[in-house]
Enzyme design. Structure first.
Site, PDB file in Angstrom:
ATOM      1  N   GLU A  91       0.851  -1.196   0.000  1.00 46.42           N
ATOM      2  CA  GLU A  91       0.000   0.000   0.000  1.00 46.42           C
ATOM      3  C   GLU A  91       0.886   1.245   0.000  1.00 46.42           C
ATOM      4  OE1 GLU A  91      -2.430   3.074   0.272  1.00 46.42           O
ATOM      5  OE2 GLU A  91      -3.090   1.054  -0.281  1.00 46.42           O
ATOM      6  N   GLN A  92       0.552   2.192  -0.877  1.00 46.95           N
ATOM      7  CA  GLN A  92       1.394   3.381  -0.997  1.00 46.95           C
ATOM      8  C   GLN A  92       1.283   4.338   0.191  1.00 46.95           C
ATOM      9  OE1 GLN A  92       0.417   5.875  -4.327  1.00 46.95           O
ATOM     10  NE2 GLN A  92      -1.789   5.741  -3.984  1.00 46.95           N
ATOM     11  N   ARG A 123     -16.837   3.200   5.953  1.00 42.45           N
ATOM     12  CA  ARG A 123     -15.783   2.515   5.220  1.00 42.45           C
ATOM     13  C   ARG A 123     -14.578   2.187   6.114  1.00 42.45           C
ATOM     14  NH1 ARG A 123     -15.792   2.633  -0.379  1.00 42.45           N
ATOM     15  NH2 ARG A 123     -17.638   3.608  -1.262  1.00 42.45           N
ATOM     16  N   TYR A 182     -28.283   7.674   5.206  1.00 41.68           N
ATOM     17  CA  TYR A 182     -28.541   6.534   6.070  1.00 41.68           C
ATOM     18  C   TYR A 182     -27.589   6.606   7.256  1.00 41.68           C
ATOM     19  CZ  TYR A 182     -24.783   4.750   3.010  1.00 41.68           C
ATOM     20  OH  TYR A 182     -23.639   4.597   2.275  1.00 41.68           O
ATOM     21  N   ASP A 204     -12.109  -1.761  -8.278  1.00 39.41           N
ATOM     22  CA  ASP A 204     -12.241  -0.619  -9.176  1.00 39.41           C
ATOM     23  C   ASP A 204     -11.205  -0.619 -10.289  1.00 39.41           C
ATOM     24  OD1 ASP A 204     -14.449   0.391  -7.907  1.00 39.41           O
ATOM     25  OD2 ASP A 204     -13.367   1.917  -6.773  1.00 39.41           O
TER      26      ASP A 204
END
Length: 382
Positions: free
Chosen positions: A26-27, A101, A207, A285
């Protein structure tokens, strides 16, 4: 695994569960999830349960009693709603959840060994031969692997090693997001409901998340010339209020409590293929960038992860090609449905809008999404 977001960590978690060593590069210097809320429908929730994450999900998430509650912009009249709760569990074996998230990222991270996550590693490219793949990083270091999974997002560095990146198309729309303390929000927004307000050229979703302590708001309105496609881009709370100034007063009451808002351009990309070249595969993605309108971005990445791990663990002769074959049509269908939502949600008042609202009344509230909710990614591999 290149990318330590939801897709990359989910893939690593499923691979480690299957006894396959996987390293996440991970960067970022620390694992953080930019953004706010997301929806986990039964197709994703059942996979998290199999990872042993149900108890944590129940602690930080909110099980929805109602989903896709469409309301008219002027007066909040309910046009359609999808009862969830116990009926969703009866039909599909799982609830539909909404959560932050960051909480999902933490949950997935807990299923990956600490030593298998390498931070501050910005991947700059890959080279492969018959023996494996070699990754290059910005600090000059290199790392080898039998298989590399590019889970590095919509602006993937590694995608062009598999297939040309698709051009981005603008709809002239920007997205807004904010989190609002539940105690500051109107009562309507605190209910365990995924509410979608529809109006001419705009729509707004809200929500509860974080065990009900915050309200997630995502809105869509006409874009400005300087809007960019970046989740770190910021907007002005007053501008968001102005965009929805003539809507039902409850919308204005909700938006007026926002103190910080994100704002970014919404761009679309055509479905791409292939997802696999040699020992390099795309996921999430990077493979199927989709508009954030069908609440399936995280869900489809988790499905990808489960299928990828199953294909690699089963000892199949061409596991990456099998992964692509199982996932491609499914993800492309969700992409197409997501794309169609924008025009439908933003119809101007008139005959088409009246026909849309009438069509809502004819839907079977929960079973019309059976193709989505009943799907079992691991079963699809068998």
């Amino acid at each position: 695994m290149v990318g330590g977001g939801i897709g990359g960590l989910a893939a690593a978690a499923f691979l480690h569960r299957a006894g396959i060593q996987a390293v996440v590069y991970e960067q970022a210097a620390e694992l953080t999830e930019i953004g706010a809320g997301l929806v986990l429908a039964p197709n994703a929730a059942r996979l998290l349960r199999r990872l042993g994450l149900y108890e944590r999900l129940a602690e930080v998430g909110v099980p929805l009693e109602t989903g896709w509650q469409f309301r008219r912009w002027q007066d909040g009249r309910v046009l359609f709603e999808q009862p969830l709760g116990k009926e969703c569990e009866r039909l599909y074996g799982e609830a539909t959840w909404v959560l932050h998230r960051a909480h999902l990222l933490d949950m997935l991270r807990s299923k990956v060994p600490d030593e298998a996550v390498r931070l501050g590693m910005r991947c700059t490219g890959a080279e492969q031969d018959g023996d494996g793949v070699t990754l290059g990083f910005a600090d000059g270091s290199r790392a080898g692997a039998d298989v590399v999974v590019a889970a590095d997002g919509v602006h993937s560095t590694l995608r062009d090693h598999v297939t040309p990146s698709p051009p981005a198309h603008s709809f002239g729309v920007c997205a807004w997001r904010c989190l609002i303390p539940a105690e500051a929000a109107p009562e309507l927004a605190r209910h365990p409901v995924q509410t979608v307000w529809l109006g001419p050229g705009r729509h707004l979703v809200h929500y509860p998340v974080s065990a009900g302590t915050k309200i997630n708001v995502v809105a869509f309105s006409p874009a400005a010339e300087d809007d960019v496609e970046s989740w770190t881009s910021q907007g002005k709370p007053a501008d968001l209020v102005t965009e929805f100034a003539d809507w039902d007063p409850r919308v204005g009451e909700l938006l007026s409590t926002a103190t910080t808002v994100g704002r970014w351009a919404v761009l679309d990309r055509d479905p791409l293929r292939p997802w696999v070249k040699g020992r390099l595969a795309l996921l999430g993605d990077a493979a199927h960038p989709m508009l954030p309108l069908f609440a399936q971005g995280a869900g489809q990445a988790i499905e990808d992860a489960a299928v990828l791990a199953t294909c690699l663990a089963d000892g199949r002769e061409e596991p990456l090609e099998c992964y692509e074959r199982i996932r491609l049509d499914r993800a492309h269908k969700v992409q197409r449905v997501s794309r169609g939502r924008l025009q439908l949600n933003h119809l101007p008042d008139g005959p088409e809008q009246v026909a849309r609202d009438a069509a809502f009344a004819g839907e079977n509230p929960l079973r019309h999404n059976s193709w989505l909710y009943s799907y079992d990614a691991e079963e699809a591999c068998r």
